[in-house]
Design an enzyme around this catalytic site. Structure first.
Site, PDB file in Angstrom:
ATOM      1  N   SER A 186      31.665  -4.185  -6.395  1.00 42.70           N
ATOM      2  CA  SER A 186      32.521  -4.173  -5.265  1.00 42.70           C
ATOM      3  C   SER A 186      31.712  -4.001  -4.070  1.00 42.70           C
ATOM      4  O   SER A 186      31.812  -3.826  -2.691  1.00 42.70           O
ATOM      5  CB  SER A 186      33.400  -2.647  -4.702  1.00 42.70           C
ATOM      6  OG  SER A 186      32.737  -1.270  -5.012  1.00 42.70           O
ATOM      7  N   GLY A 205      26.685  -5.037  -2.803  1.00 42.82           N
ATOM      8  CA  GLY A 205      26.101  -5.106  -3.093  1.00 42.82           C
ATOM      9  C   GLY A 205      25.517  -6.564  -4.149  1.00 42.82           C
ATOM     10  O   GLY A 205      26.344  -7.529  -3.818  1.00 42.82           O
ATOM     11  N   ASP A 263      34.853   4.578 -14.311  1.00 44.65           N
ATOM     12  CA  ASP A 263      34.391   5.466 -13.577  1.00 44.65           C
ATOM     13  C   ASP A 263      33.711   5.424 -15.039  1.00 44.65           C
ATOM     14  O   ASP A 263      33.801   5.832 -15.614  1.00 44.65           O
ATOM     15  CB  ASP A 263      34.779   6.852 -13.783  1.00 44.65           C
ATOM     16  CG  ASP A 263      33.860   8.380 -14.134  1.00 44.65           C
ATOM     17  OD1 ASP A 263      32.692   7.928 -13.901  1.00 44.65           O
ATOM     18  OD2 ASP A 263      33.984   9.530 -13.908  1.00 44.65           O
ATOM     19  N   SER A 273      17.194  -3.048 -13.420  1.00 41.88           N
ATOM     20  CA  SER A 273      16.556  -1.443 -13.278  1.00 41.88           C
ATOM     21  C   SER A 273      16.381  -1.647 -12.212  1.00 41.88           C
ATOM     22  O   SER A 273      16.648  -2.049 -11.086  1.00 41.88           O
ATOM     23  CB  SER A 273      15.410  -1.898 -14.066  1.00 41.88           C
ATOM     24  OG  SER A 273      14.230  -1.203 -13.658  1.00 41.88           O
ATOM     25  N   TYR A 317      14.498   8.603  -9.089  1.00 42.40           N
ATOM     26  CA  TYR A 317      15.805   7.290  -8.819  1.00 42.40           C
ATOM     27  C   TYR A 317      15.018   6.334  -9.571  1.00 42.40           C
ATOM     28  O   TYR A 317      15.453   5.371 -10.263  1.00 42.40           O
ATOM     29  CB  TYR A 317      15.448   6.787  -7.642  1.00 42.40           C
ATOM     30  CG  TYR A 317      15.903   4.714  -7.410  1.00 42.40           C
ATOM     31  CD1 TYR A 317      17.239   4.472  -8.143  1.00 42.40           C
ATOM     32  CD2 TYR A 317      14.700   4.466  -6.975  1.00 42.40           C
ATOM     33  CE1 TYR A 317      17.241   3.880  -8.195  1.00 42.40           C
ATOM     34  CE2 TYR A 317      15.694   3.042  -7.161  1.00 42.40           C
ATOM     35  CZ  TYR A 317      16.785   2.227  -7.380  1.00 42.40           C
ATOM     36  OH  TYR A 317      17.142   1.488  -7.303  1.00 42.40           O
ATOM     37  N   LYS A 365      15.554   3.878 -13.622  1.00 44.94           N
ATOM     38  CA  LYS A 365      14.955   2.954 -13.733  1.00 44.94           C
ATOM     39  C   LYS A 365      13.906   3.001 -14.485  1.00 44.94           C
ATOM     40  O   LYS A 365      14.403   2.001 -15.779  1.00 44.94           O
ATOM     41  CB  LYS A 365      14.524   2.223 -12.502  1.00 44.94           C
ATOM     42  CG  LYS A 365      16.121   1.963 -11.467  1.00 44.94           C
ATOM     43  CD  LYS A 365      17.132   1.172 -11.981  1.00 44.94           C
ATOM     44  CE  LYS A 365      18.143   1.492 -10.461  1.00 44.94           C
ATOM     45  NZ  LYS A 365      19.665   0.918 -11.872  1.00 44.94           N
ATOM     46  N   PHE A 385      16.541  -6.372  -2.179  1.00 47.67           N
ATOM     47  CA  PHE A 385      17.534  -7.030  -1.665  1.00 47.67           C
ATOM     48  C   PHE A 385      18.060  -7.030  -0.330  1.00 47.67           C
ATOM     49  O   PHE A 385      18.762  -5.784  -0.183  1.00 47.67           O
ATOM     50  CB  PHE A 385      18.183  -8.315  -2.674  1.00 47.67           C
ATOM     51  CG  PHE A 385      17.535  -8.911  -3.760  1.00 47.67           C
ATOM     52  CD1 PHE A 385      17.803 -10.379  -3.122  1.00 47.67           C
ATOM     53  CD2 PHE A 385      16.612  -8.633  -4.604  1.00 47.67           C
ATOM     54  CE1 PHE A 385      17.483 -10.882  -4.281  1.00 47.67           C
ATOM     55  CE2 PHE A 385      15.692  -9.230  -5.117  1.00 47.67           C
ATOM     56  CZ  PHE A 385      16.234 -10.828  -4.870  1.00 47.67           C
ATOM     57  N   THR A 440      20.942  -6.480   1.030  1.00 49.22           N
ATOM     58  CA  THR A 440      22.293  -5.854   0.274  1.00 49.22           C
ATOM     59  C   THR A 440      22.350  -4.505   1.415  1.00 49.22           C
ATOM     60  O   THR A 440      21.657  -3.786   1.906  1.00 49.22           O
ATOM     61  CB  THR A 440      23.148  -5.611  -1.018  1.00 49.22           C
ATOM     62  OG1 THR A 440      21.708  -4.121  -1.287  1.00 49.22           O
ATOM     63  CG2 THR A 440      22.524  -6.734  -1.593  1.00 49.22           C
TER      64      THR A 440
END
Length: 281
Positions: free
Chosen positions: A13, A15, A58, A136, A151, A155, A184, A186
């Protein structure tokens, strides 16, 4: 008969997932797109049609993911390309972040992808074809960003299980590609997407500076074009022997090369000591 491949894209939805889904549909591919909100998928992509299936899912609920995969098979008859794209960045030092903040980031970024792989693999294995993309981050290859340890560790986990998945699925004719995107342009770093720590400790000045640089400076000025990323995914899906590792963006190549040089120097500097631990007989 529709001969276009069926793609299953999570986090569609917004990015990269949204850009990829729009481009796939524009080129006539069939797409099952997932999001936590079916309403947001339809608002961004449009009403369902013969090529587009919107799925409210989910990722952290294995049964819910199973139902999404089964619905796709029931609708299209197969899944040919699976893109584990959904995820978010949790900023904060290891001391700042609560147990819940850490677990939630791992539940979405790591266990969510594993739920998709677990439930889709039986179909890919039996049809003896397919391609799995696990997204990743360059932060999953080099983790020396203050305030991004959790974070990055999610990854790194994606990278680890993807390398194993590539070996496990190879005998069944299923390709696996681990994608390390750079920055990127987004909404990945926008408010509502990126998460900052609830309990901040201002002593962590480097982490605060890195956080503010990402939210205020890098956000909106990322060097890479998501439209070109979507083109790259489609091109990779059409290769006969796609790579297991794919670095995406000049910045991704830059940071990866820095990590490789650092590791090679460290190995060379301590080679005698590091290789001195074997039995002598």
């Amino acid at each position: 008969m529709n001969t276009k491949k069926v793609w299953f894209v999570t986090g569609a939805s917004k990015g990269l997932g949204l850009t990829l889904t729009r481009k796939l549909l524009a080129q006539g591919f069939r797409v099952a797109a997932t999001s936590r909100s079916k309403k947001s998928l339809i608002e961004e992509i449009g009403e369902e049609n013969e090529n587009f299936l919107s799925i409210e899912m989910d990722l952290t609920n294995n049964q819910n993911v199973k139902e999404g995969i089964d619905a796709t098979i029931s609708h299209f008859g197969s899944i040919d390309v699976l893109v584990n794209n959904a995820g978010y960045s949790q900023i904060g030092t290891l001391e700042e972040l609560s147990e819940k903040e850490v677990e939630t980031n791992f539940k979405v970024n790591v266990f969510g992808s594993l739920n998709v792989i677990r439930n889709a693999s039986q179909y890919l294995r039996k049809q003896k074809s397919g391609h799995v993309f696990n997204i990743s981050s360059i932060g999953g290859y080099t983790g020396n960003f203050a305030g991004f340890g959790i974070y990055c560790s999610t990854k790194f986990a994606v990278a680890g299980f993807t390398e194993a998945l590539a070996e496990e699925m190879k005998p069944f004719g299923v390709n696996t590609t681990l994608v390390y995107p750079g920055y990127f342009r987004t909404n990945f770093l926008s408010e509502g997407s990126v998460q900052t720590p609830v309990n901040r400790i201002e002593d962590y000045k480097a982490a605060r500076e890195m956080e503010q640089a990402h939210i205020n400076d890098i956000n909106g000025n990322q060097p890479n074009d998501p439209e070109k990323a979507a083109d790259a995914f489609i091109a990779l899906s059409q290769q006969e022997n796609p790579p297991v590792h794919f670095f995406m963006g000049e910045d991704a190549y830059h940071y990866a090369n820095l990590k490789i040089e650092t590791v090679q120097k460290a190995m060379k500097a301590n080679q005698i000591l590091g290789t001195s631990t074997g039995f002598t007989n």
